[in-house]
Design a protein around this motif. Structure first.
Motif, PDB file in Angstrom:
ATOM      1  N   PHE A 109       1.035  -1.167   0.107  1.00  0.00           N
ATOM      2  CA  PHE A 109       0.293   0.382  -0.085  1.00  0.00           C
ATOM      3  C   PHE A 109       0.850   1.092  -0.439  1.00  0.00           C
ATOM      4  CE2 PHE A 109      -2.855   2.962   2.156  1.00  0.00           C
ATOM      5  CZ  PHE A 109      -4.157   3.068   1.387  1.00  0.00           C
ATOM      6  N   VAL A 110       0.852   2.308  -0.965  1.00  0.00           N
ATOM      7  CA  VAL A 110       1.856   3.323  -0.754  1.00  0.00           C
ATOM      8  C   VAL A 110       0.948   3.947  -0.202  1.00  0.00           C
ATOM      9  CG1 VAL A 110       2.312   4.990  -2.359  1.00  0.00           C
ATOM     10  CG2 VAL A 110       2.592   2.762  -3.231  1.00  0.00           C
ATOM     11  N   ILE A 111       1.271   4.824   0.465  1.00  0.00           N
ATOM     12  CA  ILE A 111       1.365   6.101   1.788  1.00  0.00           C
ATOM     13  C   ILE A 111       1.196   7.393   1.143  1.00  0.00           C
ATOM     14  CG2 ILE A 111       1.189   7.304   3.474  1.00  0.00           C
ATOM     15  CD1 ILE A 111       2.571   4.373   4.343  1.00  0.00           C
ATOM     16  N   VAL A 142     -14.935   5.276  -5.246  1.00  0.00           N
ATOM     17  CA  VAL A 142     -15.054   4.442  -5.721  1.00  0.00           C
ATOM     18  C   VAL A 142     -12.916   4.239  -6.078  1.00  0.00           C
ATOM     19  CG1 VAL A 142     -16.374   2.521  -6.445  1.00  0.00           C
ATOM     20  CG2 VAL A 142     -15.568   4.683  -8.178  1.00  0.00           C
ATOM     21  N   GLY A 143     -12.288   2.985  -5.805  1.00  0.00           N
ATOM     22  CA  GLY A 143     -10.903   2.197  -6.734  1.00  0.00           C
ATOM     23  C   GLY A 143      -9.922   3.093  -5.709  1.00  0.00           C
ATOM     24  N   LEU A 144     -10.193   3.955  -4.739  1.00  0.00           N
ATOM     25  CA  LEU A 144      -9.123   4.649  -3.707  1.00  0.00           C
ATOM     26  C   LEU A 144      -8.609   3.657  -2.910  1.00  0.00           C
ATOM     27  CD1 LEU A 144     -11.372   7.647  -3.458  1.00  0.00           C
ATOM     28  CD2 LEU A 144      -9.387   6.775  -5.031  1.00  0.00           C
ATOM     29  N   GLY A 145      -8.855   2.736  -2.463  1.00  0.00           N
ATOM     30  CA  GLY A 145      -7.825   1.402  -1.399  1.00  0.00           C
ATOM     31  C   GLY A 145      -8.919   1.079   0.162  1.00  0.00           C
ATOM     32  N   LYS A 146      -9.484   1.449   0.362  1.00  0.00           N
ATOM     33  CA  LYS A 146     -10.691   1.015   0.925  1.00  0.00           C
ATOM     34  C   LYS A 146      -9.832  -0.724   1.550  1.00  0.00           C
ATOM     35  CE  LYS A 146     -14.188   2.298   0.034  1.00  0.00           C
ATOM     36  NZ  LYS A 146     -14.297   2.763  -1.290  1.00  0.00           N
ATOM     37  N   THR A 147     -10.855  -1.144   0.198  1.00  0.00           N
ATOM     38  CA  THR A 147     -10.916  -3.233   0.480  1.00  0.00           C
ATOM     39  C   THR A 147      -9.600  -3.489   0.306  1.00  0.00           C
ATOM     40  OG1 THR A 147     -12.668  -2.625  -1.308  1.00  0.00           O
ATOM     41  CG2 THR A 147     -11.311  -4.727  -1.171  1.00  0.00           C
ATOM     42  N   HIS A 148      -8.776  -2.549  -0.289  1.00  0.00           N
ATOM     43  CA  HIS A 148      -6.933  -2.770   0.710  1.00  0.00           C
ATOM     44  C   HIS A 148      -6.806  -2.990   1.923  1.00  0.00           C
ATOM     45  CE1 HIS A 148      -2.980  -3.143  -1.798  1.00  0.00           C
ATOM     46  NE2 HIS A 148      -2.612  -3.145  -0.090  1.00  0.00           N
ATOM     47  N   LEU A 149      -6.850  -1.585   1.908  1.00  0.00           N
ATOM     48  CA  LEU A 149      -6.680  -1.177   3.676  1.00  0.00           C
ATOM     49  C   LEU A 149      -6.733  -2.215   4.480  1.00  0.00           C
ATOM     50  CD1 LEU A 149      -6.462   2.507   4.385  1.00  0.00           C
ATOM     51  CD2 LEU A 149      -5.055   0.902   4.524  1.00  0.00           C
ATOM     52  N   VAL A 301      -8.173   5.063  -8.106  1.00  0.00           N
ATOM     53  CA  VAL A 301      -5.991   4.162  -8.159  1.00  0.00           C
ATOM     54  C   VAL A 301      -6.296   2.649  -9.419  1.00  0.00           C
ATOM     55  CG1 VAL A 301      -4.625   2.558  -7.233  1.00  0.00           C
ATOM     56  CG2 VAL A 301      -5.451   4.418  -5.659  1.00  0.00           C
ATOM     57  N   ARG A 302      -7.518   2.398  -9.314  1.00  0.00           N
ATOM     58  CA  ARG A 302      -7.419   0.883 -10.025  1.00  0.00           C
ATOM     59  C   ARG A 302      -7.882   1.342 -11.550  1.00  0.00           C
ATOM     60  NH1 ARG A 302     -12.947  -0.563  -8.374  1.00  0.00           N
ATOM     61  NH2 ARG A 302     -11.893  -1.934  -6.528  1.00  0.00           N
ATOM     62  N   GLU A 303      -8.486   3.066 -11.628  1.00  0.00           N
ATOM     63  CA  GLU A 303      -7.812   3.144 -13.019  1.00  0.00           C
ATOM     64  C   GLU A 303      -6.409   3.609 -12.971  1.00  0.00           C
ATOM     65  OE1 GLU A 303     -10.723   6.123 -14.001  1.00  0.00           O
ATOM     66  OE2 GLU A 303     -12.462   4.588 -13.709  1.00  0.00           O
TER      67      GLU A 303
HETATM   68  P1  ADP Z   1     -11.859   1.109  -3.390  1.00  0.00           P
HETATM   69  O1  ADP Z   1     -12.540  -0.545  -1.763  1.00  0.00           O
HETATM   70  O2  ADP Z   1     -11.702   2.067  -1.990  1.00  0.00           O
HETATM   71  O3  ADP Z   1     -12.896   0.279  -4.170  1.00  0.00           O
HETATM   72  P2  ADP Z   1      -9.882  -0.777  -3.269  1.00  0.00           P
HETATM   73  O4  ADP Z   1      -9.027  -1.423  -2.012  1.00  0.00           O
HETATM   74  O5  ADP Z   1     -10.232  -2.603  -4.293  1.00  0.00           O
HETATM   75  O6  ADP Z   1     -10.698   0.395  -4.283  1.00  0.00           O
HETATM   76  O7  ADP Z   1      -8.453  -0.205  -4.278  1.00  0.00           O
HETATM   77  C1  ADP Z   1      -8.531  -0.521  -6.540  1.00  0.00           C
HETATM   78  C2  ADP Z   1      -6.979  -1.152  -6.765  1.00  0.00           C
HETATM   79  O8  ADP Z   1      -5.814  -0.145  -6.147  1.00  0.00           O
HETATM   80  C3  ADP Z   1      -6.455  -2.120  -6.251  1.00  0.00           C
HETATM   81  O9  ADP Z   1      -5.922  -2.967  -6.733  1.00  0.00           O
HETATM   82  C4  ADP Z   1      -5.844  -2.155  -4.764  1.00  0.00           C
HETATM   83  O10 ADP Z   1      -5.007  -2.962  -4.429  1.00  0.00           O
HETATM   84  C5  ADP Z   1      -4.979  -0.480  -5.657  1.00  0.00           C
HETATM   85  N1  ADP Z   1      -4.644   0.841  -4.703  1.00  0.00           N
HETATM   86  C6  ADP Z   1      -5.418   1.741  -4.143  1.00  0.00           C
HETATM   87  N2  ADP Z   1      -5.211   2.446  -3.005  1.00  0.00           N
HETATM   88  C7  ADP Z   1      -3.454   1.970  -3.113  1.00  0.00           C
HETATM   89  C8  ADP Z   1      -2.484   2.794  -2.870  1.00  0.00           C
HETATM   90  N3  ADP Z   1      -2.107   3.593  -1.827  1.00  0.00           N
HETATM   91  N4  ADP Z   1      -1.292   1.900  -2.659  1.00  0.00           N
HETATM   92  C9  ADP Z   1      -0.970   0.211  -4.168  1.00  0.00           C
HETATM   93  N5  ADP Z   1      -2.460   0.347  -4.492  1.00  0.00           N
HETATM   94  C10 ADP Z   1      -3.350   1.133  -4.186  1.00  0.00           C
END
Ligand code: ADP
Ligand code: MG
Length: 437
Positions: A109-111, A142-149, A301-303
């Protein structure tokens, strides 16, 4: 699946192990997450069970992102395959039912500016679950890393304390589980499953909206866990009080802990994310190209990741090095920029729709009424009305001089069809994406 699994083994175990134990195994079938594997002797069976099965599960998970469990049978045993001792197969806790994606970790995860608070809070929770912030709610677009975190929290806890019972679900699977439990009279089992965990991660709680029965059940789940000091982590695309049709008692409970938002990454962060992804994929992309892509895609980030993959695919396809020209070609039409969208004239939409359905723009604008053309034409009209500010009569004119009522009719028609036909819905979605919406 099997060939991928064997490849993993090949690279991870010694050559003799591979040829003695792996090459002699024959996959028979995959059913309900159970992979039946045929082995030549009881010795093989023991060896697989003791030494290789955990790896197998791990590989299968890596490949499919699903928990797949092996069932070993002997060559002549297939018919009486209901052997009890397969069931005893010991699974490490982290393989059980957590549904965690092993790739979503804090390490990957990139901060950056938009997510540093969320990251910090997630880290605190993962180090000491149930203590500081309960519940922790991460919210943002969407796509901002919530699920990832969220997965990172789970993965870290399991790593620190493998015995911790963790459950990750989306609010939709919670809802489905609950409904199934009611239908099959297994509500007790359902409750046990959800209330005997140490950490419950529920993704996308906005989908609880409007589901009163599920909200009721979740309310009790929440209370039980909370009172026992168990950690709850939630994500949502907005603040709970902005979710209409979410019961007040849930809204207020969700606010008991800490709510942190994640906002879109700034340019530096976007570059860093691209760099990390390129490194991770062993891709050599010059820095100025990464800068360029990060400058083009500023939504999520997804895009951003999608853009990089697309560039990669283009380079491979054209067998050229990655250059700015290649990038702009690869990303053409992918840019989601509203101001561009309004300019993105009806002609652009017609062009993209024709392209998508392998027709000519002239077909879309023409008068032919075969089904293969009518539906794309109506989709193009639908998108023109939806995505641009162009007036209905003008849209009609762009479609070879049709009446504005035709456009309205097409719009309504596609709205209805999208509810009934998956293909049409998928096409509209994909096209909206191509057109940058
Ligand atoms: P959300 O749940 O907010 O819609 P996701 O967690 O699914 O978003 O993130 C979408 C994609 O972007 C995933 O592949 C995730 O790994 C990547 N991603 C999002 N934020 C980061 C980050 N800060 N550093 C690295 N990868 C990230
Ligand atoms: Mg998500």
């Amino acid at each position: 699946l099997w060939s991928k699994i064997s490849d993993y083994f090949k690279s991870d175990v010694s050559r003799t192990t591979y040829s003695t134990w792996v090459e002699t195994a024959v996959p028979i079938k995959l059913e309900n997450n159970e992979l039946t594997i045929e082995l030549p002797s009881p010795l093989h069976k023991d060896y697989w069970k003791d030494k290789l099965s955990e790896q197998l599960i791990e590989y299968a998970y890596k490949i499919t992102k699903k928990d797949i469990f092996p069932k070993f049978v002997l060559k002549n045993e297939l018919s009486s395959a209901n052997n009890e001792d397969e069931k005893e197969l010991k699974l490490p806790t982290f393989m059980k039912d957590t549904h965690l994606n092993p790739e979503y970790t804090f390490d990957t995860f990139v901060i950056g500016k938009g997510n540093q608070m969320a990251h910090a809070a997630a880290l605190v929770v993962s180090e000491d679950p149930g203590k500081m912030y309960n519940p922790l709610l991460l919210y943002g677009g969407v796509g901002l890393g919530k699920t990832h975190l969220m997965h990172a929290i789970g993965n870290k806890i399991v790593k620190n304390k493998p015995d911790t019972q963790i459950k990750y679900v989306t609010s939709e699977s919670f809802t489905n589980d609950f409904i199934n439990a009611i239908q099959s009279n297994h509500t007790e089992r359902f409750r046990q499953e959800y209330r005997n965990v140490d950490v419950l991660l529920v993704d996308d709680i906005q989908f609880f909206a409007d589901k009163d029965g599920t909200q009721e059940e979740f309310f009790h789940t929440f209370n039980d866990l909370y009172e026992d000091g168990k950690q709850i982590v939630l994500t949502s695309d907005r603040l709970p009080n902005e979710i209409s049709k979410l019961q007040d008692r849930l809204v207020s409970r969700f606010a008991w802990g800490l709510s942190v938002d994640i906002t879109a990454p700034d340019l530096e962060t976007r570059i860093a994310i691209l760099k990390a992804k390129a490194d991770n994929d062993n891709m050599e992309v010059p820095v100025d190209i990464l800068n360029y892509i990060a400058g083009q895609i500023d939504s999520n980030v997804r895009e951003l990741e999608g853009a990089l993959s697309r560039v990669q695919a283009f380079a491979k396809f054209k067998q050229t090095k990655i250059s700015k020209d290649l990038v702009s070609e690869a990303l053409h039409g992918l840019n989601n920029n509203i101001s561009k969208l309004n300019k993105s004239s009806v002609d652009e939409i017609i062009y993209q729709v024709a392209n998508y359905f392998e027709l000519e723009p002239e077909d879309i604008k023409g008068k032919k009424r075969t089904k293969a053309i009518v539906i794309p034409r109506q989709i193009a009209m639908y998108l023109s009305r939806k995505l641009t500010n162009v007036s209905l009569p003008k849209i009609g004119i762009s479609f070879g001089g049709k009446d504005h009522t035709t456009v309205i009719h097409a719009y309504d028609k596609i709205n209805v069809l999208m509810k009934k036909e998956k293909d049409i819905k998928a096409a509209v979605k994909e096209l909206s994406k191509i057109l940058g919406e």
